[in-house]
Each structure stands twice: as structure tokens, then as C-alpha cells.
Design a protein around this motif. Structure first.
Motif, PDB file in Angstrom:
ATOM      1  N   SER A  93      89.034   6.546 -25.725  1.00  0.00           N
ATOM      2  CA  SER A  93      88.071   6.142 -24.704  1.00  0.00           C
ATOM      3  C   SER A  93      86.642   6.164 -25.249  1.00  0.00           C
ATOM      4  N   GLU A 101      86.276   0.311 -17.158  1.00  0.00           N
ATOM      5  CA  GLU A 101      87.649   0.128 -17.620  1.00  0.00           C
ATOM      6  C   GLU A 101      88.616   0.899 -16.713  1.00  0.00           C
ATOM      7  N   GLU A 142      97.997  14.197 -26.576  1.00  0.00           N
ATOM      8  CA  GLU A 142      98.820  15.272 -25.987  1.00  0.00           C
ATOM      9  C   GLU A 142      99.856  14.726 -25.004  1.00  0.00           C
TER      10      GLU A 142
HETATM   11  P1  NAD Z   1      91.065   9.666 -24.945  1.00  0.00           P
HETATM   12  O1  NAD Z   1      89.733   9.363 -25.517  1.00  0.00           O
HETATM   13  O2  NAD Z   1      91.160  10.527 -23.767  1.00  0.00           O
HETATM   14  O3  NAD Z   1      91.987  10.368 -26.062  1.00  0.00           O
HETATM   15  C1  NAD Z   1      92.256   9.768 -27.307  1.00  0.00           C
HETATM   16  C2  NAD Z   1      92.567  10.864 -28.316  1.00  0.00           C
HETATM   17  O4  NAD Z   1      91.403  11.649 -28.540  1.00  0.00           O
HETATM   18  C3  NAD Z   1      93.669  11.827 -27.883  1.00  0.00           C
HETATM   19  O5  NAD Z   1      94.486  12.124 -28.998  1.00  0.00           O
HETATM   20  C4  NAD Z   1      92.867  13.050 -27.462  1.00  0.00           C
HETATM   21  O6  NAD Z   1      93.583  14.263 -27.569  1.00  0.00           O
HETATM   22  C5  NAD Z   1      91.730  13.019 -28.452  1.00  0.00           C
HETATM   23  N1  NAD Z   1      90.532  13.757 -28.045  1.00  0.00           N
HETATM   24  C6  NAD Z   1      90.112  14.019 -26.778  1.00  0.00           C
HETATM   25  N2  NAD Z   1      88.948  14.728 -26.808  1.00  0.00           N
HETATM   26  C7  NAD Z   1      88.633  14.892 -28.125  1.00  0.00           C
HETATM   27  C8  NAD Z   1      87.543  15.508 -28.814  1.00  0.00           C
HETATM   28  N3  NAD Z   1      86.544  16.107 -28.150  1.00  0.00           N
HETATM   29  N4  NAD Z   1      87.546  15.481 -30.177  1.00  0.00           N
HETATM   30  C9  NAD Z   1      88.528  14.864 -30.851  1.00  0.00           C
HETATM   31  N5  NAD Z   1      89.586  14.264 -30.258  1.00  0.00           N
HETATM   32  C10 NAD Z   1      89.641  14.267 -28.910  1.00  0.00           C
HETATM   33  O7  NAD Z   1      91.761   8.257 -24.715  1.00  0.00           O
HETATM   34  P2  NAD Z   1      93.161   7.969 -24.001  1.00  0.00           P
HETATM   35  O8  NAD Z   1      92.985   8.154 -22.535  1.00  0.00           O
HETATM   36  O9  NAD Z   1      94.239   8.688 -24.727  1.00  0.00           O
HETATM   37  O10 NAD Z   1      93.340   6.405 -24.338  1.00  0.00           O
HETATM   38  C11 NAD Z   1      92.878   5.378 -23.542  1.00  0.00           C
HETATM   39  C12 NAD Z   1      91.619   4.768 -24.137  1.00  0.00           C
HETATM   40  O11 NAD Z   1      91.888   4.264 -25.442  1.00  0.00           O
HETATM   41  C13 NAD Z   1      91.120   3.574 -23.356  1.00  0.00           C
HETATM   42  O12 NAD Z   1      89.728   3.661 -23.175  1.00  0.00           O
HETATM   43  C14 NAD Z   1      91.452   2.384 -24.250  1.00  0.00           C
HETATM   44  O13 NAD Z   1      90.656   1.264 -24.066  1.00  0.00           O
HETATM   45  C15 NAD Z   1      91.311   2.981 -25.601  1.00  0.00           C
HETATM   46  N6  NAD Z   1      92.050   2.179 -26.596  1.00  0.00           N
HETATM   47  C16 NAD Z   1      91.331   1.407 -27.474  1.00  0.00           C
HETATM   48  C17 NAD Z   1      91.990   0.600 -28.410  1.00  0.00           C
HETATM   49  C18 NAD Z   1      91.219  -0.270 -29.387  1.00  0.00           C
HETATM   50  O14 NAD Z   1      91.802  -0.765 -30.365  1.00  0.00           O
HETATM   51  N7  NAD Z   1      89.930  -0.492 -29.179  1.00  0.00           N
HETATM   52  C19 NAD Z   1      93.380   0.611 -28.440  1.00  0.00           C
HETATM   53  C20 NAD Z   1      94.075   1.399 -27.526  1.00  0.00           C
HETATM   54  C21 NAD Z   1      93.392   2.195 -26.619  1.00  0.00           C
END
Ligand code: NAD
Length: 481
Positions: free
Chosen positions: A229, A385, A178
Motif C-alpha cells: 500500500s 483505492e 501475514e
Molecule cells: P500493506 O502495505 O498493508 O502490506 C504489504 C506488506 O508490507 C506486507 O507483507 C506487510 O506485512 C508489510 N508491512 C506492513 N507494514 C510494514 C512496515 N512498517 N515495514 C515493513 N513492512 C511492512 O499492503 P497489502 O494490504 O498487503 O496489499 C495491498 C496493497 O498492495 C494495495 O495498495 C495494492 O495496490 C498494492 N499492490 C501494488 C502492486 C503494484 O505492482 N504496484 C501489486 C499488488 C498490490
């Protein structure tokens, strides 16, 4: 202000209830675009369109070579539009234009590589122990695949999922974060231009609790590829397990970056600095724990502080800027919160430690590059993290101690170390529990090489030839002869 629409079933649409939400530029806090606030109904419509496109229409009738051709055309269009896409992502998430142009030089490769694999998916003839039965296998696509991405690298992380999924013959629904929906919507224009049939690729924008959960639980969805995350990954993993959906989870990290006393120091200094401060520390692979052998600890610390001190913070659209803003206000608060926690835990803040004292940057979400020394690995600053420009420095004496500290975390996404000793390279790279190990380099990523996490950093691997298996299932056919 720019107004976007979602891309569902080959059409550009508003949310069913007409709602929108604003997206802001992290450099100046200004609203620059309105995004449709999709809900359950929109997510369902997108999945149904993807299901129709998978089961009927032109897509399942296309030859594998024709699918590959479409993917390669998409790669060409991304390359032709690289500057535009880079500018959109910089405006939306504050990443540096240099970083984005570099990323966009590589993103087409995912579509070329997996496009090239599309017509090399083969089954097997199996000489089973029944003389009157002929047995062969088919590798078939799964159906509707969902890609849920975070805000830090929307187009790159989408490519990891979409390119193999389409190459294998699936259809796809993308849900960007978002906070950074615009580049995925711009990208959808290129998918349309490339000539993919309606419904093969859809984008639903909106929030995790409604769009994300609907996509995760819909009966027509066969597979969820998630990057984000640990907390959201756990929720998605639980829901997927309950409904027997296939899942890949790419989650967080607390990657150790180790400098041994025989390292080429100047190279290691550069590697450590870019390992943590690239993208303002907002990368899952950030080398956020620096382990330095005690003999060189003080000298090395001084060098990294001196280099980090010179980093120019500023407008991410300027090529001269070296550190941009963080992407969202909640992320800014989270990072500042961790800085306070580290101070409270007794770590010594030797650089940064707050927002920059600079009027020009005060409208944006900036945090100074921050370095803590005297960190113990059991402190929260070493275990959790932060996802920001905060480096925790920990001294060690022996190789065994370095490996022990490196592995003493719930995460296991990546690790790096610097040494010139080949025996040490082989021993330490075998001993560290992480999906990617960099030796005398850091942050190298390739569409050809598997990426993924040990422990809480995730399930499965993206990229590399085997990752196309994430989007296929094998059928065994037995024929009586
Ligand atoms: P987040 O988990 O808050 O959100 C990621 C996505 O999930 C967003 O599109 C969000 O809208 C969606 N989402 C949230 N709640 C949900 C639910 N209940 N059901 C389905 N979808 C849902 O993560 P963020 O803050 O956007 O990103 C940062 C995180 O991403 C960090 O922890 C980072 O380490 C991780 N990350 C991992 C990699 C990898 O390759 N391992 C790469 C980039 C980022």
C-alpha cells in the motif's frame, strides 16, 4: 491443520520465541494453517545468513552461467508443482483457481528469463581522456536484498523481485504478507530442491511492524523491493532514505478505464468487467474508474451491469466460479465502508452494494460485484483505492476531458482505453500519466515489459531487461598503464 516453518539459512525453523499465528481460508473462514510468528530476532538471523551467503560460501564463487542454470531449474520446479502452488494460494487468499493456474503458467518465465540474463551482464571499456589510464566498469550485485510482498499475488510479486536479484548475484530475504504466507513457504521448498546454497534465499514470516521494519533497517540490507500500500510504501521509503538503502516501491492505483464512442463495444464490455472484477477487484492495476463517453454512456452501463449480474460467486477452487471472496476480514470491512461512503456522496448504486444474500457464502468474506454510476471524480470513491469489486462510472464528453479526469488522481499505475482511432491512440497514450497503458485490451503483464507507477503509485520499474539494474551497482576501475 497444516503447520509451517520458516526457511532461514537452508534450515526449516520455528520463530525464536515459538509463537505462531493462524491463517484462514477466505471462502469459509476456517483456520487451515499455523505460521511461525517471526520477530526481530528471526529477521536479523535471516539477514545475517543472507550476508554470510553473499560474502563467503559457494554462492559468490559460482559462475554467472551456474546461477542462471539454478534459476532455470527453479522455473522447471515451479512448472512441475503449479497445481499444488495454485491450490495453496486459492486456499490462502481466495483467488480463483483458474486465475492461479493461469498465473502459475507464467511465473516460471520470470526465472527462465532472468536466469538467461545472468551470464549476459557485461561491463564496458571506456576510452577516457587520459592516455596513461585504462578504465573499465564492472556491474556488481548489491548484497542482501529484501522482498516485501502483499497478500494479493504472493508468488507472482515475489518473482518480479527474486528472479532479477538472484540472476545478478545477490542473496535474498522474503517477507510475505501475514495474511498469505503459505505459498512463499511452499515455494522455498522448491528453492531448496533446486540446489541453491544455504542462505541465498530465506523466508521470514510475521508482521510488518517487527519483521518488516527490522528487514528495512538492518545494516546488512542493501536494497528493499516492496509491493504494497501507499502508506507502508511511504514508511519504507522514509526509512530507506535515512539509511541510504536502494528501494523500489510498487504501490496502489486508481486506474482509469476509458471507453470512447467509437470503441468495439462488446470487447470493451468484457475488458472493463475483467479489468475491475478479476481477483475480486484486489489488484493494484484494477480499472476501478470507468470513464464512458456520454453518447454511449447509458447503453454501455446497461451492458456492463447485465454482464456483471450473471457472475457466479462461490468456491474459488471450482473452475465454474467467476467471483471469489475477498482475502481478509479487514478488507471486507474496508470495501463495505467505501460502498457506504459512495452512497453517502450521492453516487447511484446500480448493481450489488453489499454482501450476497446467500447462506452458502455467509461463512466466507464475499462482497457483491458493485457498480456506481453518476460518480464525480472528486468523490472519495473515485480518488481512493478500494481494492475490491467496486466500479465507479464517470461520464465525459471530449478527449481532453477524459484525459483530464484520468490524470486527476494521486495515482498513476495503469490505464486502459478503447477506441479504433489511431490518432487518438497515440495522443491519449502520450497524455495519460501512468506507467502502463493498455489500448483495446486490459491487464496484459509480461516479464519482458516494465511495470511501475507514476506519482504516488511508486518508484522504479519491475520486469523487463532493465530491471536487473535494480539489483546491481557499477564500479569504475582505473589502471595506470
Ligand atoms: P500493506 O502495505 O498493508 O502490506 C504489504 C506488506 O508490507 C506486507 O507483507 C506487510 O506485512 C508489510 N508491512 C506492513 N507494514 C510494514 C512496515 N512498517 N515495514 C515493513 N513492512 C511492512 O499492503 P497489502 O494490504 O498487503 O496489499 C495491498 C496493497 O498492495 C494495495 O495498495 C495494492 O495496490 C498494492 N499492490 C501494488 C502492486 C503494484 O505492482 N504496484 C501489486 C499488488 C498490490
Amino acid at each position: 491443520m497444516q503447520t509451517y516453518k520458516m526457511f532461514i539459512d537452508g534450515k526449516w525453523e520455528d520463530a525464536a520465541n515459538g509463537d505462531t499465528f493462524e491463517t484462514k481460508n477466505p471462502f469459509n473462514g476456517q483456520t487451515w494453517a499455523a505460521i511461525p510468528k517471526g520477530g526481530r530476532e528471526d529477521a536479523e538471523r535471516a539477514v545475517e545468513a543472507a550476508h554470510r551467503a553473499f560474502t563467503s560460501g559457494p554462492w559468490p564463487k559460482l559462475t554467472a552461467s551456474a546461477r542462471g542454470h539454478l534459476l532455470r531449474r527453479l522455473g522447471d520446479l515451479i512448472a512441475e508443482n503449479a497445481e499444488h502452488l495454485a491450490t495453496i494460494e486459492v486456499t490462502d487468499n481466495g483467488k480463483l483457481i483458474n486465475e492461479m493456474l493461469f498465473q502459475l503458467k507464467y511465473i516460471p518465465q520470470w526465472y527462465y528469463y532472468f536466469g538467461g540474463l545472468a551470464d549476459k551482464i557485461e561491463g564496458a571499456v571506456i576510452p577516457i581522456d587520459k592516455a596513461d589510464t585504462f578504465n573499465f566498469t564492472r556491474n556488481e550485485p548489491l548484497g542482501v536484498c529484501v522482498g516485501i510482498t502483499p497478500w494479493n499475488s504472493p508468488l507472482l510479486l515475489l518473482a518480479y523481485k527474486l528472479a532479477p536479484a538472484l540472476a545478478a548475484g545477490n542473496t535474498f530475504v522474503a517477507k510475505p504478507s501475514e495474511f498469505t504466507s503459505a505459498s512463499t513457504l511452499e515455494f522455498a521448498k522448491l528453492v531448496e530442491q533446486a540446489g541453491f546454497p544455504a542462505g541465498v534465499f530465506n523466508v521470514v514470516t510475521g508482521f510488518g511492524a517487527d519483521v518488516g521494519e527490522t528487514l528495512t533497517t538492518h545494516k546488512y540490507v542493501a536494497k528493499i523491493a516492496f509491493t504494497g500500500s501507499e502508506g507502508t510504501g511511504r514508511k519504507i521509503g522514509e526509512l530507506a532514505a535515512r539509511n541510504f538503502k536502494k528501494v523500489t516501491l510498487e504501490l496502489g492505483g486508481k486506474s482509469p478505464h476509458i471507453v470512447f464512442d467509437d470503441a468495439e463495444i462488446d470487447n470493451a464490455v468484457n475488458g472493463v468487467i475483467s479489468g475491475i472484477f478479476a481477483a475480486t477487484g484486489q489488484t493494484c492495476i484494477a480499472g476501478s474508474r470507468l470513464l464512458v463517453q456520454r453518447k454511449i454512456h447509458d447503453q454501455f452501463l446497461e451492458k456492463i451491469v447485465n454482464l456483471a449480474k450473471t457472475a457466479r460467486m462461490g468456491d474459488p477452487l471450482l473452475t465454474s466460479t467467476q467471483v471469489g471472496p475477498v482475502t481478509t476480514p479487514p478488507q471486507l470491512e474496508k470495501i463495505l465502508g467505501y460502498i457506504n461512503i459512495a452512497k453517502g456522496e450521492g453516487a447511484e448504486c446500480v448493481l450489488g452494494g453489499g454482501r450476497p444474500d446467500n447462506a452458502e457464502l455467509s461463512r466466507g468474506w464475499f462482497v457483491e460485484p458493485t457498480i456506481f454510476s453518476g460518480v464525480r471524480n472528486d468523490m472519495r470513491i473515485a480518488q481512493e483505492e478500494v481494492f475490491g469489486p467496486v466500479l465507479a462510472v464517470i461520464p465525459f464528453d471530449s478527449d481532453e476531458e477524459a484525459v483530464h479526469i484520468a490524470n486527476d488522481t494521486n495515482y498513476g499505475l495503469a490505464a486502459g482505453f478503447w477506441t479504433q482511432d489511431m490518432r487518438r491512440i497515440l495522443k491519449v497514450s502520450a497524455a495519460i500519466q501512468a506507467g502502463t497503458i493498455w489500448v483495446n485490451t486490459y491487464r496484459v503483464i509480461s516479464y519482458m515489459s516494465p511495470l511501475g507507477g507514476y506519482k504516488h503509485s511508486g518508484i522504479g520499474r519491475e520486469n523487463g531487461i532493465a530491471s536487473i539494474q535494480n539489483y546491481m551497482q557499477t564500479k569504475s576501475v582505473m589502471i595506470s598503464t
